[in-house]
Design a protein around this motif. Structure first.
Motif, PDB file in Angstrom:
ATOM      1  N   TRP A 105       0.836  -1.196   0.000  1.00 51.34           N
ATOM      2  CA  TRP A 105       0.000   0.000   0.000  1.00 51.34           C
ATOM      3  C   TRP A 105       0.869   1.244   0.000  1.00 51.34           C
ATOM      4  CZ3 TRP A 105      -5.201  -0.019  -0.319  1.00 51.34           C
ATOM      5  CH2 TRP A 105      -5.837  -1.236  -0.116  1.00 51.34           C
ATOM      6  N   ARG A 138     -18.452   6.143   4.629  1.00 50.48           N
ATOM      7  CA  ARG A 138     -18.045   4.804   4.232  1.00 50.48           C
ATOM      8  C   ARG A 138     -17.351   4.123   5.414  1.00 50.48           C
ATOM      9  NH1 ARG A 138     -19.015   6.692  -0.485  1.00 50.48           N
ATOM     10  NH2 ARG A 138     -18.707   5.901  -2.518  1.00 50.48           N
ATOM     11  N   LYS A 164     -13.980  -1.008   5.882  1.00 52.62           N
ATOM     12  CA  LYS A 164     -13.968  -2.109   4.923  1.00 52.62           C
ATOM     13  C   LYS A 164     -14.228  -1.591   3.505  1.00 52.62           C
ATOM     14  CE  LYS A 164     -15.983  -6.676   4.190  1.00 52.62           C
ATOM     15  NZ  LYS A 164     -16.956  -7.661   4.683  1.00 52.62           N
ATOM     16  N   GLU A 165     -15.187  -0.685   3.356  1.00 55.62           N
ATOM     17  CA  GLU A 165     -15.486  -0.107   2.040  1.00 55.62           C
ATOM     18  C   GLU A 165     -14.317   0.743   1.531  1.00 55.62           C
ATOM     19  OE1 GLU A 165     -20.271   0.584   1.928  1.00 55.62           O
ATOM     20  OE2 GLU A 165     -19.092   1.868   3.265  1.00 55.62           O
ATOM     21  N   SER A 211     -11.170   0.373   2.305  1.00 52.50           N
ATOM     22  CA  SER A 211     -10.104  -0.554   1.925  1.00 52.50           C
ATOM     23  C   SER A 211     -10.384  -1.153   0.547  1.00 52.50           C
ATOM     24  CB  SER A 211     -10.001  -1.666   2.967  1.00 52.50           C
ATOM     25  OG  SER A 211      -9.037  -2.595   2.595  1.00 52.50           O
ATOM     26  N   ARG A 212     -11.646  -1.537   0.286  1.00 52.25           N
ATOM     27  CA  ARG A 212     -12.023  -2.084  -1.010  1.00 52.25           C
ATOM     28  C   ARG A 212     -11.798  -1.057  -2.116  1.00 52.25           C
ATOM     29  NH1 ARG A 212     -16.268  -1.678  -4.219  1.00 52.25           N
ATOM     30  NH2 ARG A 212     -17.463  -0.493  -2.703  1.00 52.25           N
ATOM     31  N   LEU A 213     -12.170   0.185  -1.877  1.00 54.16           N
ATOM     32  CA  LEU A 213     -11.987   1.239  -2.879  1.00 54.16           C
ATOM     33  C   LEU A 213     -10.497   1.486  -3.169  1.00 54.16           C
ATOM     34  CD1 LEU A 213     -14.717   3.771  -1.691  1.00 54.16           C
ATOM     35  CD2 LEU A 213     -14.734   2.402  -3.787  1.00 54.16           C
ATOM     36  N   LYS A 226      -8.048  -0.703  -2.784  1.00 56.01           N
ATOM     37  CA  LYS A 226      -7.542  -1.873  -3.512  1.00 56.01           C
ATOM     38  C   LYS A 226      -7.932  -1.810  -4.985  1.00 56.01           C
ATOM     39  CE  LYS A 226      -7.559  -5.045   0.407  1.00 56.01           C
ATOM     40  NZ  LYS A 226      -8.213  -6.224   0.991  1.00 56.01           N
ATOM     41  N   ARG A 227      -9.162  -1.387  -5.258  1.00 50.98           N
ATOM     42  CA  ARG A 227      -9.601  -1.273  -6.656  1.00 50.98           C
ATOM     43  C   ARG A 227      -8.815  -0.197  -7.387  1.00 50.98           C
ATOM     44  NH1 ARG A 227     -15.852  -1.942  -7.777  1.00 50.98           N
ATOM     45  NH2 ARG A 227     -14.917  -1.546  -9.789  1.00 50.98           N
TER      46      ARG A 227
END
Length: 106
Positions: free
Chosen positions: A6, A24, A27-28, A30-32, A34-35
């Motif tokens: 990261w 957000r 978890k959301e 972190s997902r964003l 990663k994307r």
């Protein structure tokens, strides 16, 4: 402690603050993140790269009557390094450029 792929926390901070204020969850967020990283990596992996031509190296060396062993001794490398570069099995653009320049002046 493991090293992370990261970006540094300071580089992520503006995005995290913006996403937190958008209500957000971690978890959301972190997902964003990663994307976003996946998009950047995909863009870099699929980018067209210009590869310099190496087909002229072996004929140029042979025209100058220079053996692979002599070229390898000059550059202080093993002969298979020269052979692999000439055949395109190993890619080292900086070395190939120096090798080409040396052959042209020989």
């Amino acid at each position: 402690m493991h090293s992370s792929a990261w970006p540094a926390a300071s580089a992520r901070a503006p995005s995290c603050v913006r996403q937190t204020t958008a209500a957000r969850t971690k978890k959301e967020i972190s997902r964003l993140l990663k994307r976003a990283i996946a998009r950047e990596v995909f863009r870099l992996l699929t980018k067209q790269v210009d590869v310099p031509e190496i087909a002229d190296l072996r004929p140029l060396r042979q025209a100058r009557n220079i053996t692979i062993t002599a070229a390898a001794k000059h550059f202080a490398v093993w002969p298979n390094v020269i052979s692999n570069i000439e055949r395109g099995l190993r890619r080292d653009d900086a070395f190939a450029g120096t090798y080409r320049q040396c052959l042209a002046t020989a």
